[in-house]
Scaffold this motif. Structure first.
Motif, short mmCIF file in Angstrom:
data_model
loop_
_atom_site.label_atom_id
_atom_site.label_comp_id
_atom_site.label_asym_id
_atom_site.label_seq_id
_atom_site.Cartn_x
_atom_site.Cartn_y
_atom_site.Cartn_z
N ARG A 145 -10.35 -2.05 -2.00
CA ARG A 145 -9.90 -0.73 -1.94
C ARG A 145 -8.24 -0.90 -1.14
NH1 ARG A 145 -8.79 3.38 0.61
NH2 ARG A 145 -9.21 2.78 2.75
N ARG A 146 -8.30 -1.48 -0.11
CA ARG A 146 -7.71 -0.92 1.03
C ARG A 146 -6.08 -1.98 0.51
NH1 ARG A 146 -9.94 -1.81 7.05
NH2 ARG A 146 -11.09 0.14 6.91
N THR A 147 -6.68 -3.60 0.09
CA THR A 147 -6.12 -3.81 -0.92
C THR A 147 -4.84 -3.58 -1.73
OG1 THR A 147 -6.70 -5.87 -0.04
CG2 THR A 147 -4.72 -6.17 -2.37
N LYS A 148 -5.07 -2.22 -2.89
CA LYS A 148 -5.19 -2.06 -3.79
C LYS A 148 -4.05 -0.84 -3.84
CE LYS A 148 -9.10 -2.51 -7.40
NZ LYS A 148 -9.55 -1.82 -8.46
N ALA A 149 -4.57 -0.09 -2.41
CA ALA A 149 -3.56 1.18 -1.39
C ALA A 149 -2.64 0.23 -1.20
CB ALA A 149 -4.56 1.85 -0.63
N TYR A 150 -2.67 -0.82 -0.34
CA TYR A 150 -1.23 -1.06 0.34
C TYR A 150 -0.37 -1.49 -0.88
CZ TYR A 150 1.84 -4.32 2.42
OH TYR A 150 2.56 -5.20 2.92
N PHE A 151 -0.97 -2.37 -1.58
CA PHE A 151 0.28 -2.55 -2.98
C PHE A 151 0.36 -1.54 -4.03
CE2 PHE A 151 -1.51 -7.21 -2.13
CZ PHE A 151 -0.29 -7.89 -2.16
N GLY A 152 -0.21 -0.50 -4.02
CA GLY A 152 0.18 0.74 -4.62
C GLY A 152 0.92 1.72 -4.23
N GLN A 153 0.82 1.63 -2.72
CA GLN A 153 2.16 2.45 -1.07
C GLN A 153 3.67 1.55 -1.63
OE1 GLN A 153 0.77 2.47 2.47
NE2 GLN A 153 2.48 3.63 2.83
N GLY A 154 2.88 0.10 -1.90
CA GLY A 154 4.28 -1.18 -2.49
C GLY A 154 5.05 -0.06 -3.03
N VAL A 155 5.02 -0.73 -4.02
CA VAL A 155 4.94 0.35 -5.58
C VAL A 155 5.96 1.33 -6.05
CG1 VAL A 155 4.37 0.18 -8.28
CG2 VAL A 155 3.45 -1.63 -7.18
N ARG A 156 5.02 2.62 -4.78
CA ARG A 156 5.51 3.74 -5.27
C ARG A 156 6.71 4.14 -4.09
NH1 ARG A 156 -0.01 4.44 -4.46
NH2 ARG A 156 0.19 5.01 -2.33
N GLU A 157 6.72 3.50 -2.92
CA GLU A 157 7.52 3.12 -2.32
C GLU A 157 9.30 2.38 -3.05
OE1 GLU A 157 6.82 1.22 1.29
OE2 GLU A 157 5.41 2.71 1.80
N SER A 158 9.05 1.42 -3.76
CA SER A 158 9.80 0.65 -4.01
C SER A 158 10.22 1.86 -5.34
CB SER A 158 9.23 0.16 -5.17
OG SER A 158 9.31 -1.65 -4.16
N ASP A 159 9.99 2.19 -6.48
CA ASP A 159 9.98 3.47 -7.22
C ASP A 159 10.87 4.68 -7.01
OD1 ASP A 159 9.75 4.24 -10.16
OD2 ASP A 159 8.47 5.88 -9.13
N ASN A 160 10.42 5.17 -5.88
CA ASN A 160 11.26 6.05 -5.21
C ASN A 160 12.12 5.79 -4.50
OD1 ASN A 160 8.90 8.07 -5.25
ND2 ASN A 160 8.38 7.46 -3.15
N GLN A 161 12.41 4.79 -4.09
CA GLN A 161 13.89 3.81 -3.46
C GLN A 161 14.30 3.76 -4.79
OE1 GLN A 161 13.61 0.03 -1.74
NE2 GLN A 161 16.17 -0.28 -1.08
N PHE A 162 14.22 3.45 -5.83
CA PHE A 162 15.06 2.98 -6.98
C PHE A 162 15.51 4.58 -7.54
CE2 PHE A 162 15.25 3.01 -11.23
CZ PHE A 162 16.44 2.44 -12.15
#
Length: 507
Positions: free
Chosen positions: A481-498
Motif C-alpha cells: 500500500r505504501r509503495t503504491k501510494a508513493y509512486f501514485g503520489q509521484g505520478v500525480r505530482e508530475s501530472d500537476n507540474q505538466f
C-alpha cells in the motif's frame, strides 16, 4: 470445607462445571488429604455473534501508522526468514554443534544473530538500551515488561549476581516515563538454585498427599495444587531439607524480597514467570508467599503465572483465587498457553503416566479462554488483576469483547494485554487502537546469554501454523500500500507540474 459456596455466582459455577478437559490423576498413594471440593477447569468462553468488531486488523494504514517503513521492511524480512523451517533447523543445529568452538565460526554466527533475530526479538543488551526501547514503545502508545534474560542459576553465587541485575532492572524504571513500564519480570530460577527448587517441589507434593507430613520451613502461602495436579515427580517420600538447604531457601526468599522492594519503590508491580512442572510447585510457593506479604487491599503488586496447556490450570487458578478472596487478598495472574510441551510429555511417557498437557490444541484454547473469562468476571467488580499474554487473535478478540461487556477500562489497571517483543504486532496495535492497555514482553541481555530465549522464539515462529503468519501478511499488505501510494503520489505530482507548465505556455 468446599470453596464453592452460596456466595459463588451460580452462572459461573455452571460454566465451570459444564465442559472440562479432565486429566485422570495418577496416584502413587492410596489416600488423599485434600478436604476441598475441587472446581473443574474453566471451559471455553462463549463469544458474541453480533458481528461487532472489537478491534480492527484489516486497516493496515491505521494499524502500522506508528511504524516507519524501514522498520516495517526489516520486521517483515526477519519474520519471513525465521518462518522457513530448514533455515531455523540449520541455525539450531549450528548453535548446538562443535563448530561453535571455532573462534571465527562463532564470531561470524554471533554477528549474524546480533544483526537479525537478536535486534528483532531482544530489547537491548543492558538497561540503557532497553530503556531506549521502552521510550520508543511509549511513544507508540505501548508499555514494556522488563525481563533480564538469564534463566537458570546453579548456585548461590550466580543467584546473587543475577539478583543484582534484577535490582538494577527495577531501579531503571524510575528514570523512565511514568507508567511506561507495566511490570518487572522475575524468574525464580534466577534467584534460587534449580536443584533446590526441585527438592522443595517434591516435598510440597508429598505434603499435599500426606496430611501427617509437615514442612517446618514452610511459610504462609496460597493453594499450590489441586487433586488433578501431576504428582508423579515424587514417587517416594523425599528426604527432608538439610540445614544448609533451608538456609539457601531463606536466601532465595530474601533475594526475591530485595527485587520486589526495589520495584515497588517505582510503583511497578512484579510478575513471576512459570517453568516446567518439576519445579513449578516451588515457584508457586514463593510467588504466593510474596502475594501474601505484599499485595495491597485493592491492587495486586505480585502476579503469578498460569499455563493453560496444563490440565489442572483452571482448577488451580480457581482454588488460589477463592482462597485469596477468603483472606481479603487481591491476587493477579498472568495467563499464558505454555512453553514446555515436548519435555512434559516426554517425562510422562518415560514414567508410563498420562501427560499433564491437554491432549489437543483445542483443549488448551478452551482452557485459556475459560480461565480468561473467569478472571475477567472476578476482577470486573472485585480487586485483582489479569495479564493476558497471547498471540492468538481469537483469544484476544474474545477477551477484549468480554472486557467491554464488563466495563473494564484502561484506567482500571485490572487488565493488561501482552505479547512478546517482535511478535503479534498486528494484534498489539489493534488492541492499542481499541483503547486497551498493551505491553510488550522485553527480554534483554548480552547476545550469548540470551541465546536460549532466541532458540525458543525460532522454534515457536517456524511452520505454517506460526502466530507470525498474520503479521507477515498484513505487513506485506501495508508495504504494498505504501509503495503504491508513493509512486501514485509521484505520478500525480508530475501530472500537476505538466498542467502548470502547459497553462503557463498558453498565457
Amino acid at each position: 470445607m468446599s470453596l464453592i459456596n452460596k456466595n459463588t455466582p451460580q452462572k459461573l459455577v455452571k460454566s465451570l462445571l459444564s465442559r472440562c478437559h479432565q486429566a485422570k490423576r495418577t496416584t502413587f498413594n492410596a489416600t488423599t488429604t485434600s478436604n476441598l471440593t475441587p472446581a473443574p477447569q474453566p471451559v471455553v468462553a462463549t463469544t458474541s455473534h453480533n458481528g461487532d468488531k472489537i478491534f480492527e486488523v484489516e486497516d493496515t494504514k491505521s494499524l502500522f501508522a506508528s511504524v516507519a517503513t524501514g522498520k516495517l521492511m526489516h520486521t517483515a524480512a526477519t519474520l519471513n526468514v525465521t518462518a522457513v523451517e530448514p533455515v531455523v533447523d540449520l541455525s539450531i543445529w549450528m548453535m548446538n554443534s562443535r563448530l561453535m568452538e571455532v573462534g571465527l565460526v562463532q564470531k561470524a554466527v554471533m554477528g549474524t544473530i546480533k544483526h537479525t533475530v537478536y535486534n528483532h526479538f531482544v530489547a537491548g543488551s543492558d538497561t540503557v538500551e532497553t530503556g531506549q526501547t521502552v521510550r520508543r514503545l511509549w511513544d507508540c502508545g505501548l508499555r514494556g515488561m522488563l525481563d533480564y534474560g538469564l534463566e537458570h542459576a546453579s548456585d548461590n553465587e550466580s543467584c546473587d549476581k543475577v539478583t543484582q541485575q534484577l535490582i538494577k532492572t527495577a531501579e531503571s524504571t524510575q528514570s523512565l516515563p511514568t507508567s511506561s513500564v507495566s511490570f518487572v519480570v522475575v524468574k525464580v530460577t534466577a534467584v534460587c538454585p534449580v536443584n533446590l527448587l526441585r527438592r522443595v517441589s517434591d516435598l510440597l507434593r508429598w505434603e499435599y498427599k500426606n496430611s501427617s507430613f509437615k514442612l517446618p520451613w514452610k511459610l504462609k502461602t496460597l493453594p499450590i495444587f489441586c487433586d488433578n495436579s501431576p504428582f508423579y515427580h515424587a514417587l517416594q517420600q523425599p528426604a527432608a531439607l538439610t540445614a544448609e538447604e533451608e538456609h539457601d531457601l531463606e536466601l532465595a526468599h530474601q533475594r526475591l524480597q530485595f527485587v520486589c522492594d526495589k520495584s515497588f519503590e517505582g510503583n511497578v508491580p512484579v510478575v513471576i514467570d512459570a517453568e516446567d512442572t518439576s519445579i513449578q510447585p516451588a515457584i508457586d510457593y514463593m510467588t504466593y508467599w510474596a502475594c501474601v506479604k505484599y499485595n495491597e487491599l485493592q491492587r495486586p503488586m505480585i502476579f503469578g503465572t498460569i499455563q493453560a496447556y496444563l490440565k489442572d490450570a483452571g482448577e488451580r487458578m480457581y482454588l488460589t483465587k477463592k482462597a485469596a478472596d477468603k483472606m481479603g487478598l487481591p491476587v493477579g495472574f498472568k495467563l499464558v498457553r505454555g512453553a514446555y510441551m515436548s519435555s512434559e510429555r516426554k517425562l510422562a511417557r518415560s514414567l508410563g503416566v498420562e501427560s499433564p498437557i491437554h491432549d489437543t490444541i483445542s483443549g488448551t484454547h478452551d482452557c485459556f479462554n475459560g480461565c480468561a473469562t473467569f478472571m475477567l468476571d472476578e476482577v470486573s467488580n472485585r480487586p485483582g488483576g489479569l495479564i493476558l499474554a497471547t498471540h492468538n487473535l481469537d483469544s484476544g478478540k474474545m477477551a477484549a469483547r468480554k472486557a467491554r461487556e464488563y466495563g473494564i477500562t484502561k484506567d482500571s489497571e485490572k487488565l493488561e494485554f501482552a505479547s512478546l517483543y517482535g511478535m503479534a504486532d498486528a494484534m498489539t496495535f489493534g488492541l492499542r487502537n481499541a483503547g486497551f492497555s498493551v505491553s510488550k514482553y522485553l527480554p534483554f541481555g548480552p547476545v550469548d546469554q540470551i541465546m536460549p530465549y532466541l532458540l525458543r522464539r525460532a522454534e515457536e515462529n517456524k511452520g505454517l501454523l506460526s502466530s507470525s503468519n498474520l503479521d507477515r501478511q498484513l505487513m506485506m499488505n501495508e508495504l504494498k500500500r505504501r509503495t503504491k501510494a508513493y509512486f501514485g503520489q509521484g505520478v500525480r505530482e508530475s501530472d500537476n507540474q505538466f498542467k502548470q507548465e502547459a497553462n503557463s505556455m498558453t498565457n
